[in-house]
Design a protein around this motif. Structure first.
Motif, short mmCIF file in Angstrom:
data_model
loop_
_atom_site.label_atom_id
_atom_site.label_comp_id
_atom_site.label_asym_id
_atom_site.label_seq_id
_atom_site.Cartn_x
_atom_site.Cartn_y
_atom_site.Cartn_z
N LYS A 168 -37.99 32.97 10.18
CA LYS A 168 -38.17 34.41 10.32
C LYS A 168 -39.12 34.68 11.47
O LYS A 168 -40.13 34.00 11.62
CB LYS A 168 -38.72 35.02 9.03
CG LYS A 168 -37.73 35.04 7.88
CD LYS A 168 -38.30 35.76 6.67
CE LYS A 168 -37.26 35.82 5.55
NZ LYS A 168 -37.80 36.52 4.35
N ARG A 217 -30.66 39.85 16.11
CA ARG A 217 -31.35 40.84 15.28
C ARG A 217 -31.02 40.66 13.80
O ARG A 217 -31.76 41.12 12.94
CB ARG A 217 -30.96 42.26 15.71
CG ARG A 217 -31.51 42.66 17.08
CD ARG A 217 -31.01 44.04 17.47
NE ARG A 217 -31.58 44.47 18.75
CZ ARG A 217 -32.71 45.17 18.87
NH1 ARG A 217 -33.39 45.49 17.79
NH2 ARG A 217 -33.15 45.53 20.06
N ASP A 218 -29.90 40.02 13.51
CA ASP A 218 -29.47 39.84 12.13
C ASP A 218 -30.23 38.69 11.47
O ASP A 218 -30.76 37.81 12.15
CB ASP A 218 -27.97 39.55 12.05
CG ASP A 218 -27.13 40.78 12.34
OD1 ASP A 218 -27.69 41.88 12.34
OD2 ASP A 218 -25.91 40.63 12.55
N ASN A 219 -30.24 38.69 10.14
CA ASN A 219 -30.71 37.52 9.41
C ASN A 219 -29.73 36.38 9.70
O ASN A 219 -28.52 36.56 9.63
CB ASN A 219 -30.75 37.83 7.91
CG ASN A 219 -31.08 36.63 7.07
OD1 ASN A 219 -30.22 35.81 6.79
ND2 ASN A 219 -32.33 36.53 6.69
N SER A 220 -30.27 35.21 10.06
CA SER A 220 -29.40 34.12 10.50
C SER A 220 -28.39 33.72 9.43
O SER A 220 -27.21 33.47 9.74
CB SER A 220 -30.24 32.90 10.92
OG SER A 220 -31.06 32.47 9.87
N GLU A 221 -28.82 33.64 8.18
CA GLU A 221 -27.90 33.24 7.11
C GLU A 221 -26.80 34.27 6.93
O GLU A 221 -25.63 33.93 6.73
CB GLU A 221 -28.65 33.04 5.80
CG GLU A 221 -29.51 31.78 5.76
CD GLU A 221 -28.68 30.52 5.98
OE1 GLU A 221 -27.62 30.39 5.34
OE2 GLU A 221 -29.08 29.68 6.80
N GLU A 222 -27.18 35.56 7.00
CA GLU A 222 -26.18 36.61 6.83
C GLU A 222 -25.18 36.60 7.98
O GLU A 222 -23.98 36.80 7.78
CB GLU A 222 -26.87 37.97 6.75
CG GLU A 222 -27.65 38.18 5.46
CD GLU A 222 -28.36 39.51 5.42
OE1 GLU A 222 -28.16 40.32 6.36
OE2 GLU A 222 -29.09 39.76 4.46
N LYS A 281 -43.58 39.04 13.30
CA LYS A 281 -43.58 40.41 13.81
C LYS A 281 -44.76 40.66 14.75
O LYS A 281 -44.71 41.58 15.57
CB LYS A 281 -43.60 41.40 12.66
CG LYS A 281 -42.31 41.39 11.84
CD LYS A 281 -42.35 42.41 10.72
CE LYS A 281 -41.03 42.39 9.92
NZ LYS A 281 -41.04 43.37 8.82
N ARG A 290 -31.98 29.07 12.47
CA ARG A 290 -31.65 29.15 11.05
C ARG A 290 -32.86 28.82 10.19
O ARG A 290 -33.63 27.92 10.48
CB ARG A 290 -30.52 28.17 10.73
CG ARG A 290 -29.93 28.34 9.35
CD ARG A 290 -28.74 27.43 9.17
NE ARG A 290 -27.94 27.84 8.02
CZ ARG A 290 -26.75 27.36 7.73
NH1 ARG A 290 -26.19 26.46 8.51
NH2 ARG A 290 -26.10 27.77 6.66
N ASN A 291 -33.04 29.61 9.12
CA ASN A 291 -34.14 29.43 8.15
C ASN A 291 -35.51 29.79 8.71
O ASN A 291 -36.53 29.49 8.08
CB ASN A 291 -34.17 27.99 7.61
CG ASN A 291 -32.87 27.61 6.92
OD1 ASN A 291 -32.27 28.44 6.22
ND2 ASN A 291 -32.42 26.38 7.13
N TYR A 315 -27.75 31.30 16.75
CA TYR A 315 -28.22 31.57 15.39
C TYR A 315 -28.52 30.27 14.63
O TYR A 315 -29.44 30.22 13.82
CB TYR A 315 -27.19 32.40 14.62
CG TYR A 315 -27.46 33.89 14.68
CD1 TYR A 315 -28.49 34.46 13.95
CD2 TYR A 315 -26.70 34.72 15.49
CE1 TYR A 315 -28.76 35.82 14.00
CE2 TYR A 315 -26.97 36.08 15.56
CZ TYR A 315 -28.00 36.62 14.81
OH TYR A 315 -28.26 37.96 14.88
#
Length: 303
Positions: A177, A241-246, A180, A174-175, A170
């Motif tokens: 996206k 699959r998660d947002n890296s920051e979250e 798609k 980071r930072n 992760y």
């Protein structure tokens, strides 16, 4: 074809059969399709009298009803290969006149600190209890790091190691996206080797090793194509699959206002009060929070 899944032969099975054989059996290797009712047991009416389905017929009936006469993958523990799965094949293929399942995957047992997990030993756990402490992706990653046929040794230490390893992946994205519209180019070395690993008896440990090779490249060159590829390949395994920051900030104690402490540290640094700044950093570290000073400001993550 009885014995084709487990590799057992009828000749060997007869030689090793028990002395006492059920009087209703025409052959020592016969297995029960319908059990006669016993006192105080549930039963159903049938042309063969009151009773209930045998263990093996239950699974053949369910798979035939829900998946069809032939389906792709049948899984289960190694201990079910014989006689349960062998008997499923025998009855299903006799009735349907076609191959039951195209692939059989038999997983290794779960161990707790190198000891087999069982209710009788009292050393079992539930997914629900694990998810109270660990994110779902961490648990999935922990399972995927071992080949499905190998024993899975559950321990606090192994789960923590999996969390640290997934955190490294992760951190490399980071930072960023994922695009798609990005499509995986399967002719590239990384993606091609990843595909080969999964086609080789679902070799997830080798597939994960390729993810770390990609992450190492990203940490050196920050190539956006590599980042998109890492995320997409990880998604195939159900991770990243998660947002890296979250993900990196998840499970931080609500008692600690991290952003407020970082703001106080920034003020201390601006006043050249490095003693206070270092103390605040150490306070966060004691709560398993790492901070990093970057050109765009201070960022933090779970240790």
């Amino acid at each position: 074809g009885y014995g084709k899944l487990s590799g057992k032969s009828l000749k060997d099975l007869r030689a090793g059969s028990r002395v006492e054989v059920d009087k209703f059996k025409q052959d020592n290797n016969d297995f029960v399709l319908w059990k006669s009712a016993k006192p105080n047991e549930p039963f159903w009416k049938s042309p063969w009298g009151d009773g209930r389905p045998g263990w093996h017929i239950e699974c053949s009936t369910m798979s035939n009803n829900l998946l069809g006469k032939n389906f792709d993958i049948h899984g289960g523990g190694q201990d079910l290969q014989f006689p349960h799965h062998e008997n499923e094949i025998a009855q299903s293929e006799a009735v349907n006149s076609c191959q039951m399942a195209n692939y059989w995957i038999h997983n290794g047992f779960v161990k707790i600190d190198n000891e087999k997990m069982s209710k009788s030993l009292g050393n079992f756990f539930t997914i629900r209890s694990i998810l109270e402490k660990y994110q779902p992706e961490v648990v999935r990653f922990f399972i995927l790091k071992a080949h499905y046929r190998s024993p899975l040794n559950f321990s606090q230490e192994n789960l923590e190691e999996s969390k640290r390893a997934l955190t490294k992946l992760y951190l490399s994205i980071r930072n960023f996206k994922v695009d798609k519209e990005f499509k995986i180019n399967w002719d590239l070395k990384s993606s091609n080797e990843f595909k080969k690993a999964l086609n080789d008896d679902f070799n997830t440990p080798d597939a994960i090793a390729i993810l770390f090779e990609l992450a190492l490249k990203i940490n050196k060159n920050q190539n956006i194509e590599d980042i998109n590829l890492l995320i997409k390949l990880g998604n195939i395994l159900g991770v990243l699959r998660d947002n890296s920051e979250e993900f990196l900030k998840d499970n931080i104690s609500k008692e600690i206002n991290v952003e407020e402490i970082i703001s106080q540290r920034d003020e201390a640094k601006a006043l050249k009060d490095y003693f206070t700044a270092d103390k605040l950093r150490n306070d966060l570290l004691e709560n398993n929070i790492l901070i990093e000073d970057t050109p765009s400001g201070t960022v933090w993550r779970k240790k």
